[in-house]
Design a protein around this motif. Sequence first.
Motif, PDB file in Angstrom:
ATOM      1  N   PHE A  18      -8.508   1.073  -3.242  1.00 48.67           N
ATOM      2  CA  PHE A  18      -7.339   1.137  -2.718  1.00 48.67           C
ATOM      3  C   PHE A  18      -7.366   2.034  -0.953  1.00 48.67           C
ATOM      4  O   PHE A  18      -6.491   1.186   0.247  1.00 48.67           O
ATOM      5  N   ASN A  19      -7.897   2.776  -0.995  1.00 43.25           N
ATOM      6  CA  ASN A  19      -8.668   3.716  -0.015  1.00 43.25           C
ATOM      7  C   ASN A  19      -9.379   2.759   1.263  1.00 43.25           C
ATOM      8  O   ASN A  19      -9.321   3.151   2.505  1.00 43.25           O
ATOM      9  N   ILE A  46      -5.276   7.728  -0.558  1.00 40.54           N
ATOM     10  CA  ILE A  46      -4.955   8.858  -1.606  1.00 40.54           C
ATOM     11  C   ILE A  46      -6.571   9.728  -1.666  1.00 40.54           C
ATOM     12  O   ILE A  46      -7.607   9.255  -1.511  1.00 40.54           O
ATOM     13  N   LEU A  67      -2.577   5.908  -8.983  1.00 38.40           N
ATOM     14  CA  LEU A  67      -2.571   7.810  -9.000  1.00 38.40           C
ATOM     15  C   LEU A  67      -2.355   8.065 -10.311  1.00 38.40           C
ATOM     16  O   LEU A  67      -3.360   9.260 -10.921  1.00 38.40           O
ATOM     17  N   LYS A  85       0.555   2.449  -5.599  1.00 42.56           N
ATOM     18  CA  LYS A  85      -0.213   3.864  -5.176  1.00 42.56           C
ATOM     19  C   LYS A  85      -0.616   4.483  -6.648  1.00 42.56           C
ATOM     20  O   LYS A  85      -0.884   5.379  -6.598  1.00 42.56           O
ATOM     21  N   GLN A  86       1.300   4.795  -6.857  1.00 42.16           N
ATOM     22  CA  GLN A  86       1.695   5.588  -8.518  1.00 42.16           C
ATOM     23  C   GLN A  86       0.921   4.981  -9.244  1.00 42.16           C
ATOM     24  O   GLN A  86       0.190   5.685 -10.375  1.00 42.16           O
ATOM     25  N   GLY A 134      -1.887   7.539   4.440  1.00 40.23           N
ATOM     26  CA  GLY A 134      -1.250   6.657   3.330  1.00 40.23           C
ATOM     27  C   GLY A 134      -2.417   6.421   1.980  1.00 40.23           C
ATOM     28  O   GLY A 134      -2.681   6.245   0.805  1.00 40.23           O
ATOM     29  N   LEU A 137       0.672  -1.354  -0.283  1.00 39.98           N
ATOM     30  CA  LEU A 137      -0.141  -0.282  -0.161  1.00 39.98           C
ATOM     31  C   LEU A 137       0.892   1.017   0.463  1.00 39.98           C
ATOM     32  O   LEU A 137       0.212   2.183   0.396  1.00 39.98           O
ATOM     33  N   GLY A 138       2.730   0.952  -0.201  1.00 43.27           N
ATOM     34  CA  GLY A 138       2.922   2.616   0.701  1.00 43.27           C
ATOM     35  C   GLY A 138       2.591   3.102   1.243  1.00 43.27           C
ATOM     36  O   GLY A 138       3.018   3.720   1.443  1.00 43.27           O
ATOM     37  N   SER A 142       5.414   1.260  -7.341  1.00 42.53           N
ATOM     38  CA  SER A 142       4.775   1.577  -6.583  1.00 42.53           C
ATOM     39  C   SER A 142       2.582   1.353  -7.422  1.00 42.53           C
ATOM     40  O   SER A 142       2.279   1.623  -7.962  1.00 42.53           O
ATOM     41  N   ARG A 172      -8.750   4.116  -7.021  1.00 38.88           N
ATOM     42  CA  ARG A 172      -9.043   4.546  -5.845  1.00 38.88           C
ATOM     43  C   ARG A 172      -9.505   4.695  -5.087  1.00 38.88           C
ATOM     44  O   ARG A 172      -8.807   4.288  -3.817  1.00 38.88           O
ATOM     45  N   VAL A 179      -5.948   0.508   3.367  1.00 35.34           N
ATOM     46  CA  VAL A 179      -5.856   1.246   4.240  1.00 35.34           C
ATOM     47  C   VAL A 179      -6.159   1.955   4.850  1.00 35.34           C
ATOM     48  O   VAL A 179      -6.259   1.931   5.989  1.00 35.34           O
TER      49      VAL A 179
END
Length: 199
Positions: free
Chosen positions: A120-121, A197, A109, A105-106, A195, A68-69, A103, A117, A124
């Motif tokens: 992903f959130n 986004i 993005l 996350k990158q 972390g 997850l960076g 990454s 996104r 996190v």
Amino acid sequence: MSKALRRMHDYVDPAVFYTVIRIFLSGWKDNPAMPQGLVYEGVSEEPMAFSGGSAAQSTVLHAFDELLGIRHSEESTAFLHRMRDYMPPPHRAFVEEIGRAPSLKQHLLSSGDARLRAAFNQCVSALAELRSYHITIVTKYITIAAAKAKAGRAEPGDGAGPSAGKPPTALETKGTGGSHIFRFLKSVRDTTREGMISA
């Protein structure tokens, strides 16, 4: 993982954990009760220091952070990386390989995909919630148990066995792995939340 952790309330008495089990989980490194470490007869004539068992040694938590960076503070990162020394070598290699991968996350993005996104959130957020619940467990099984032990009220539950006697006061503010318990746990929880986004 949070659901499994909640089962601790059903099976582990806080007084027994604090006065008995925790002593055996604590290591010799960063342990104020044994600042020089422990001499292992037949192994070394010099004291050796090893950290005790810690959730920070869990491969899965490190893997989530890398995937997850999540970037923790310098102090927390140093402790977490030291805990990797206690992982089986293939587990440590797996975590390090995730860290070297492109990454996630990158990628999200740059994708511009709002659904990705959001997913992903959610991941996190779930990791941050797990870390918050860990703080709740530590409060019950260490902080409150320590206060009760100090007050002489720490009695194991029915059928839990005899009291161990004197509580381990030297370890009241330390995790079993040797970290400054609440400062570390709150730090990793907070940096996990960071972390996310932003929309």
